[in-house]
Scaffold this active site. Sequence first.
Site, PDB file in Angstrom:
ATOM      1  N   GLY A  85      98.618  33.822  32.535  1.00 10.28           N
ATOM      2  CA  GLY A  85      99.521  32.742  32.915  1.00 10.28           C
ATOM      3  C   GLY A  85      99.323  32.400  34.376  1.00 10.28           C
ATOM      4  O   GLY A  85      98.302  32.738  34.968  1.00 10.28           O
ATOM      5  N   GLY A 123      98.358  45.433  35.935  1.00  4.33           N
ATOM      6  CA  GLY A 123      98.341  44.005  36.273  1.00  4.33           C
ATOM      7  C   GLY A 123      99.703  43.516  36.744  1.00  4.33           C
ATOM      8  O   GLY A 123      99.828  42.846  37.782  1.00  4.33           O
ATOM      9  N   ASP A 128      97.758  52.421  27.816  1.00  5.73           N
ATOM     10  CA  ASP A 128      96.466  52.908  28.329  1.00  5.73           C
ATOM     11  C   ASP A 128      96.605  54.161  29.192  1.00  5.73           C
ATOM     12  O   ASP A 128      95.627  54.868  29.419  1.00  5.73           O
ATOM     13  CB  ASP A 128      95.779  51.803  29.154  1.00  5.73           C
ATOM     14  CG  ASP A 128      95.586  50.525  28.355  1.00  5.73           C
ATOM     15  OD1 ASP A 128      95.510  50.608  27.119  1.00  5.73           O
ATOM     16  OD2 ASP A 128      95.523  49.445  28.974  1.00  5.73           O
ATOM     17  N   MET A 136      92.298  51.481  21.537  1.00  4.98           N
ATOM     18  CA  MET A 136      92.395  50.726  22.797  1.00  4.98           C
ATOM     19  C   MET A 136      92.342  51.667  24.014  1.00  4.98           C
ATOM     20  O   MET A 136      92.044  52.844  23.875  1.00  4.98           O
ATOM     21  CB  MET A 136      93.676  49.912  22.809  1.00  4.98           C
ATOM     22  CG  MET A 136      93.638  48.700  21.903  1.00  4.98           C
ATOM     23  SD  MET A 136      95.192  47.773  22.047  1.00  4.98           S
ATOM     24  CE  MET A 136      94.755  46.251  21.233  1.00  4.98           C
ATOM     25  N   ARG A 153      91.423  50.162  27.396  1.00  5.61           N
ATOM     26  CA  ARG A 153      90.675  49.514  28.476  1.00  5.61           C
ATOM     27  C   ARG A 153      89.634  50.457  29.070  1.00  5.61           C
ATOM     28  O   ARG A 153      88.875  51.057  28.335  1.00  5.61           O
ATOM     29  CB  ARG A 153      91.622  48.955  29.529  1.00  5.61           C
ATOM     30  CG  ARG A 153      92.460  47.809  29.013  1.00  5.61           C
ATOM     31  CD  ARG A 153      92.974  46.948  30.117  1.00  5.61           C
ATOM     32  NE  ARG A 153      93.690  47.714  31.115  1.00  5.61           N
ATOM     33  CZ  ARG A 153      94.093  47.233  32.255  1.00  5.61           C
ATOM     34  NH1 ARG A 153      93.837  45.985  32.552  1.00  5.61           N
ATOM     35  NH2 ARG A 153      94.750  47.962  33.110  1.00  5.61           N
ATOM     36  N   LEU A 195      98.076  47.637  16.186  1.00  3.11           N
ATOM     37  CA  LEU A 195      98.998  48.582  15.539  1.00  3.11           C
ATOM     38  C   LEU A 195      99.460  49.616  16.560  1.00  3.11           C
ATOM     39  O   LEU A 195     100.571  50.120  16.497  1.00  3.11           O
ATOM     40  CB  LEU A 195      98.296  49.299  14.379  1.00  3.11           C
ATOM     41  CG  LEU A 195      98.083  48.480  13.106  1.00  3.11           C
ATOM     42  CD1 LEU A 195      97.255  49.274  12.110  1.00  3.11           C
ATOM     43  CD2 LEU A 195      99.430  48.112  12.496  1.00  3.11           C
TER      44      LEU A 195
END
Length: 360
Positions: A76, A117, A140, A182, A184, A285
Amino acid sequence: MSERIGILTGGGDCPGLNAVIRAVVKAAAKRGWETIGFHNGFEGLLEPVRHRRLDYKEMDALLHVGGTILGTVNQGRFAAKAGHGEVKRIPVEILEQAKQNFEKLDLRALVCVGGDGSLTIAQQLFERGVPLVGVPKTIDNDLEATVITFGFDSAVACATEALDRLRTTAQSHNRVMVLEVMGRYAGWIAAHAGISGGGDVILIPEIPFRYESVCAKVHEREREGKHFTLVVVAEGAREQGGDYVVAGEAKATREARLGGVGAVVAGEVQKRTGKETRLCVLGHLQRGGGPTSFDRLLCTRFGVRAVQLVAEERYGYMVALKPPDTVAVKITDAIGRIRTVPLDGDIVQTARALGISFGD
Ligand code: F6P
């Protein structure tokens, strides 16, 4: 001084966001403060400003609910990360608009719940003059300055259950099953779930792998009479000398989206070993659904501590876990560098002692 605080949830969602919101609203109410929730992360601070009062009663039965009642965005107008995690300066006019809207609402402080972030955005807002505190969120587990982030335990529980399920079908069909998770650029989910779920090979970004080594493990198991193999692959894993596999290209305004390495590994293992190999990509998930009891407790402790930091006016700080207690650390100590799985740490050593291969 104002008797209102604000809260927002930024970046990718994860189990436990609602538990933090609940704890913040309740702990604030006990001090006689009202809580305003901003919608869709930091975007809610920009025109058109979107917020609502969070009612104490609305918090009932929220502890175990996944997602975030406030909504969130991980891209965004506030993009503070691009490429492979490089920090970007947010345009001054965006920060200024957010600050002015924050001031118009006469809030004591803002509680920013987010990962690397979002906390990078929070730090830039803080430097612009917005009094705020952070709460560390991410499946993460890659934030510095805290032993664990909330959401991680829930993601590991999900990946571990997936491995339990994959084991029985792999065993029935004498197959190699590859599970992509996942994380990263950090291998925390793969390493923790890989050990908890009895994986045979765990590929993580911290240890670039070789196919010879991965396939050697498959052959070794065959020789031992075990005709199936479970391979856990972190989305950020890469071959020695190779690059990350990306699902979405990096842009000037957003980070590269990792994904796809599991398919590459599964294809190569089947080709090289001749063993029938199947792939399962766990994907979102891991981020959906409610938090584990560990995360519910952690979120509640974090939320309560965040309100305490506001009361103490310790702005620019983030709550963190330093067992046995929650503590306050500077947001700048948590961001800027991701926390990866230490190669000489207990997790990697435990796995190696069991004969689990990291493909190196
Ligand atoms: O940071 C959390 C995370 O789930 C990562 O593990 C993953 O790479 C990324 O977000 C996925 O983002 P998106 O929801 O945009 O696909």
